[in-house]
Write an enzyme that holds these catalytic residues in place. Structure first.
Site, mmCIF file in Angstrom:
data_model
loop_
_atom_site.group_PDB
_atom_site.id
_atom_site.type_symbol
_atom_site.label_atom_id
_atom_site.label_comp_id
_atom_site.label_asym_id
_atom_site.label_seq_id
_atom_site.Cartn_x
_atom_site.Cartn_y
_atom_site.Cartn_z
ATOM 1 N N ARG A 154 15.651 -41.785 -9.493
ATOM 2 C CA ARG A 154 14.768 -42.118 -10.935
ATOM 3 C C ARG A 154 14.696 -43.348 -11.659
ATOM 4 O O ARG A 154 13.941 -43.685 -11.874
ATOM 5 C CB ARG A 154 13.859 -40.967 -12.375
ATOM 6 C CG ARG A 154 13.154 -39.906 -11.338
ATOM 7 C CD ARG A 154 12.809 -39.107 -12.309
ATOM 8 N NE ARG A 154 11.308 -37.881 -11.885
ATOM 9 C CZ ARG A 154 10.366 -37.617 -11.796
ATOM 10 N NH1 ARG A 154 9.866 -39.013 -12.312
ATOM 11 N NH2 ARG A 154 9.754 -36.974 -11.187
ATOM 12 N N GLU A 213 15.885 -32.614 -9.048
ATOM 13 C CA GLU A 213 14.882 -32.198 -8.596
ATOM 14 C C GLU A 213 14.696 -31.198 -8.061
ATOM 15 O O GLU A 213 14.799 -31.463 -6.547
ATOM 16 C CB GLU A 213 13.479 -33.141 -9.063
ATOM 17 C CG GLU A 213 13.621 -34.014 -10.745
ATOM 18 C CD GLU A 213 12.414 -34.578 -10.619
ATOM 19 O OE1 GLU A 213 11.742 -34.420 -10.529
ATOM 20 O OE2 GLU A 213 12.515 -35.697 -11.543
ATOM 21 N N GLU A 247 3.639 -39.030 -7.200
ATOM 22 C CA GLU A 247 3.922 -39.869 -8.108
ATOM 23 C C GLU A 247 4.965 -41.096 -7.636
ATOM 24 O O GLU A 247 5.375 -41.953 -8.649
ATOM 25 C CB GLU A 247 5.338 -39.077 -8.627
ATOM 26 C CG GLU A 247 5.454 -39.086 -9.840
ATOM 27 C CD GLU A 247 6.472 -37.872 -10.817
ATOM 28 O OE1 GLU A 247 6.922 -37.961 -11.541
ATOM 29 O OE2 GLU A 247 6.336 -37.135 -9.916
ATOM 30 N N ASP A 279 -2.109 -47.298 -7.913
ATOM 31 C CA ASP A 279 -3.111 -47.980 -9.384
ATOM 32 C C ASP A 279 -2.550 -49.471 -9.293
ATOM 33 O O ASP A 279 -1.941 -49.987 -10.272
ATOM 34 C CB ASP A 279 -2.470 -47.325 -10.632
ATOM 35 C CG ASP A 279 -3.113 -48.481 -12.176
ATOM 36 O OD1 ASP A 279 -4.333 -48.504 -11.501
ATOM 37 O OD2 ASP A 279 -2.731 -47.796 -13.029
ATOM 38 N N HIS A 331 -0.430 -27.582 -8.938
ATOM 39 C CA HIS A 331 0.105 -28.061 -7.769
ATOM 40 C C HIS A 331 -0.473 -30.097 -6.761
ATOM 41 O O HIS A 331 -1.719 -29.462 -6.450
ATOM 42 C CB HIS A 331 -0.103 -27.072 -6.491
ATOM 43 C CG HIS A 331 1.404 -25.862 -6.849
ATOM 44 N ND1 HIS A 331 1.860 -25.625 -6.697
ATOM 45 C CD2 HIS A 331 0.451 -24.920 -7.141
ATOM 46 C CE1 HIS A 331 2.187 -24.123 -7.541
ATOM 47 N NE2 HIS A 331 1.454 -23.703 -7.472
ATOM 48 N N CYS A 385 0.097 -31.069 -4.813
ATOM 49 C CA CYS A 385 0.033 -31.809 -3.510
ATOM 50 C C CYS A 385 -1.164 -30.509 -2.680
ATOM 51 O O CYS A 385 -2.056 -31.279 -2.106
ATOM 52 C CB CYS A 385 1.147 -30.884 -2.885
ATOM 53 S SG CYS A 385 2.595 -31.260 -3.305
#
Length: 743
Positions: free
Chosen positions: A397, A430, A441, A498, A709, A711
């Site tokens: 990240r 993660e 994400e 976006d 979720h 997904c």
């Protein structure tokens, strides 16, 4: 005025009549009125309209009025109210004599206005069309009649001027035969007919489109189509769609075109040295690589993206009833595999809405991913090495861009076809299996970082809320290629981003250059200034003191001078050369100044989409919708389309409390809710009604926060004891949610 009885005109004078003119029709009408019987009119209509040769010769322009002017159009055509001279000039086509309309269209329309008031005369027309069309179809199929007689198209021009073609009498019988015969026109003949119709005014083109649309809708509504009875097999619908394509391209030709404003051909994308799946299996390649090209488009020498503004909106060519009954999975197979034997509506993308086209693109992407997995499996069996069937990215990240850039560059250099594998993202440290949510994400974080104004890759306009390429950016081309790859991967993996680009970016991705008109969207202040320069009525040179040298500001706020022409600082802008100044200024801002950055961006985008039907199916505005999704968030539509699981139903108290709470949210809170449940804050193509949200029960009342979720677009909602508690827990969950874990 003398009566026809005084002129001694009788029925015998029309016994050997083998073509019609406006004057002869009026003579017949007057004679019928005097004798009080329309049998003569009915007989003549039946004779002429049932004979192709007679009809082709009818309603010709008089030779004395057909002298051509300097632009290649007849004087008679200029006076014809139905023909729009302005539309011909807009199309930019050379109005040569081979494309000249030899039918006096205005006269045909006046004749129809007179004779269609008689029901028996109209019945005679219907019967005559039914009689003549089979022979016309045979002539076109086996003898290519248009090649021997260029005026053979007059037959279709005359018939299509009948303003009652949309009535049930024609829709049931005659019009399907007309469409079936028109489909037999050769490609050059179709192109010529499109050019002829492109000279009609907006009402004429719209009437033609509505006629074919009416036949499609009427047939779809009157029949039951499903997976066993495909609409693709209905001859009336298929032939009407093919005819509508001719009108569609006539509409494009009649619109505002900029066919010469094309981007330079990009460098060829390096292909993998690996064999294709068909080659590995010893099969013949069924479909050629690269984007499909419409043959009529090629014949006309025009592209849909050339048209800035059609005379009739593109949306009016979409047929919603057809989209509702179309089995897109079957249609895609016909489009890719059985194109020669089966008609696919994907070959007429103008008739499909964005949702249906997106579904076709989804099938294409998934099948390509499946093909890449099979190839990987076959190579693993041959080489004995364990290859990854996915495009797997493992990123940190806090080093997201570096990790992503290095990984994607390695894939692009070693084997570009790996970019066409299904994306699988893993955040280091993660837990979480990427079934789509983690990828969403990843895309969001990459976009946020690369479009951060502090990085300097893009400039941001506070007024338009849009980004533009920074011409003085210090970032390397790889960063811009990464953005292009990310956009391509987002489309390929069905994710919404976006991003806020002006429309000219999507036009440039489709191969068009930016022009002065594009500045209205991307640089509105500059556009307004240049527009005022063009409209200025005074002395430009004395009053404005401009030269062909312009100034811009670099990344550090320093002025940078650029000459639009050699020694531009010594060339004043005058009333005579101001158009050249505006054109060069716009070209520099939109094309030349960002050439390096945009070329890298486009190369990255095409690494993923170069074999996709994306360019064939979608217009630039639809590409934007595909990438960015819809900004219109209709939560009532989302409520109607939501499913429930685990014991919840639409009538449960908690569910009622939930929707009452969500509907009170502001726009920002609604976006946070979408981000929390689906991984993106935008609506998909077609709006939130196309989003399949599932709300599942997650235990009895507790202090646990709602989870999701992303997904699978599933919201896990505990059965909270009160509406107030539900609101407090939900707001906390959507406001502070970040990261993934295993539940």
């Amino acid at each position: 005025k003398m009566s026809y009885s005084e002129l001694d005109v009788t029925a015998e004078d029309f016994k050997d009549l083998n073509y019609l003119t406006e004057e002869k029709v009026y003579e017949i009408l007057a004679l019928c009125e005097e004798i009080g019987n329309n049998s003569l009119l009915i007989g003549v209509i039946g004779k002429v309209f049932s004979n192709a040769e007679c009809l082709v010769r009818s309603f010709r322009k008089e030779e004395s009025n057909a002298s051509l002017d300097s632009q290649g159009r007849s004087e008679n055509e200029k006076e014809n109210a139905s023909m729009s001279a302005s539309s011909a000039s807009r199309s930019g086509e050379d109005d040569g004599s081979h494309d000249e309309v030899t039918v006096d269209v205005a006269a045909v329309r006046r004749v129809y206005d007179r004779i269609l008031t008689d029901e028996k005369a109209e019945s005679a027309l219907v019967n005559a069309i039914l009689c003549v069309m089979p022979s016309v179809e045979d002539e076109l199929t086996y003898h290519d009649a248009c090649a021997f007689d260029p005026n053979y198209l007059n037959l279709f021009v005359i018939i299509m001027e009948n303003c009652n073609l949309h009535s049930p009498e024609y829709l049931d019988t005659a019009l399907p035969f007309v469409c079936k015969a028109m489909c037999r026109l050769s490609l050059p003949a179709q192109a010529r007919l499109a050019r002829l119709w492109s000279r009609y005014d907006v009402r004429g083109i719209r009437r033609l489109a509505e006629t074919f649309q009416q036949l499609i809708t009427y047939t779809v509504v009157c029949h039951k189509f499903d997976e066993d009875n495909l609409v693709n097999d209905n001859e009336a619908v298929v032939s009407a769609a093919k005819c509508l394509k001719i009108v569609y391209y006539a509409n494009v030709l009649a619109g505002e075109l900029d066919p010469q404003q094309n981007e330079e051909e990009e460098d060829e994308i390096l292909e993998s040295n690996e064999l294709t799946l068909q080659e590995l299996l010893g099969e013949e390649e069924r479909t050629p690589k690269g984007p499909r090209v419409d043959l009529l488009e090629t014949e006309l020498g025009v592209c849909v993206s050339d048209c800035r503004q059609p005379v009739v909106s593109f949306d009016e060519f979409i047929n919603e009833p057809l989209n509702e009954v179309l089995e897109m999975d079957k249609d895609y197979v016909f489009y890719k595999v059985n194109a020669e034997s089966k008609f696919a509506f994907m070959s007429c993308p103008f008739i499909l809405n964005a949702v249906t086209k997106n579904q076709g693109l989804y099938y294409d992407n998934r099948i390509r991913m499946y093909s890449e997995r099979r190839i990987t499996a076959l190579y693993s069996m041959v080489d004995g090495q364990q290859a990854n069937p996915y495009l797997k990215l493992k990123v940190r990240r806090d080093h997201l861009i570096d990790d992503a850039l290095i990984s994607l560059e390695m894939f692009a250099m070693e084997n570009p076809s790996d970019l066409k594998k299904q994306l699988y993202v893993e955040f280091e440290g993660e837990q979480g299996l990427d079934e789509g949510g983690i990828s969403k994400e990843f895309f969001q974080l990459v976009v946020e970082e690369l479009f951060n104004p502090d990085i300097g890759m893009f400039t941001y306009d506070e007024n338009t809320k849009l980004f533009w390429f920074n011409s003085s950016s210090l970032e390397n081309e790889g960063q811009y290629s990464l953005i292009g790859i990310v956009l391509g991967l987002a489309i390929y993996n069905n994710c919404i981003l976006d991003v806020h680009f002006p429309m000219v970016i999507y036009r440039k991705l489709m191969g068009k250059k930016g022009t002065f008109l594009d500045l209205a969207d991307s640089h509105p202040v500059l556009y307004k200034s240049l527009k005022e320069l063009l409209d200025y009525e005074g002395n430009v040179e004395e009053d404005m003191t401009l030269t062909f040298q312009i100034s811009q500001t670099d990344l550090f706020g320093n002025p940078v001078l650029h000459d639009l022409r050699e020694n531009g600082d010594q060339i004043p802008v005058t009333n005579d050369n101001r158009k050249e100044f505006v054109t060069k200024y716009a070209d520099y801002i939109l094309n030349e100044s960002v050439k390096v950055q945009f070329k890298a961006f486009r190369r990255g985008f095409h690494m993923v989409t170069n074999e996709s039907p994306l360019k064939y199916l979608f217009r630039p505005d639809e590409i934007e919708l595909l990438i960015c999704g819809s900004r219109n968030l209709d939560f009532h539509a989302l409520e109607e389309s939501t499913d429930y699981d685990g014991g919840y139903s639409r009538e449960c108290r908690v569910i009622k409390d939930f929707w009452e709470t969500v509907h009170t949210f502001g726009q920002e809170q609604k976006r946070l809710f979408l981000q929390f449940t689906t991984g993106t804050d935008r609506a998909p193509v077609g709006g939130l009604g196309k989003l399949k949200l599932v709300i599942a029960k997650n235990g009895q009342d507790s202090d646990r926060l709602p989870t999701s979720h992303t997904c699978f677009n599933v919201l896990l909602l505990p059965e909270y004891s009160s509406k107030e508690k539900l609101r407090e827990r939900l707001l906390k969950a959507i406001t502070y949610a970040k990261g993934f874990g295993m539940l």
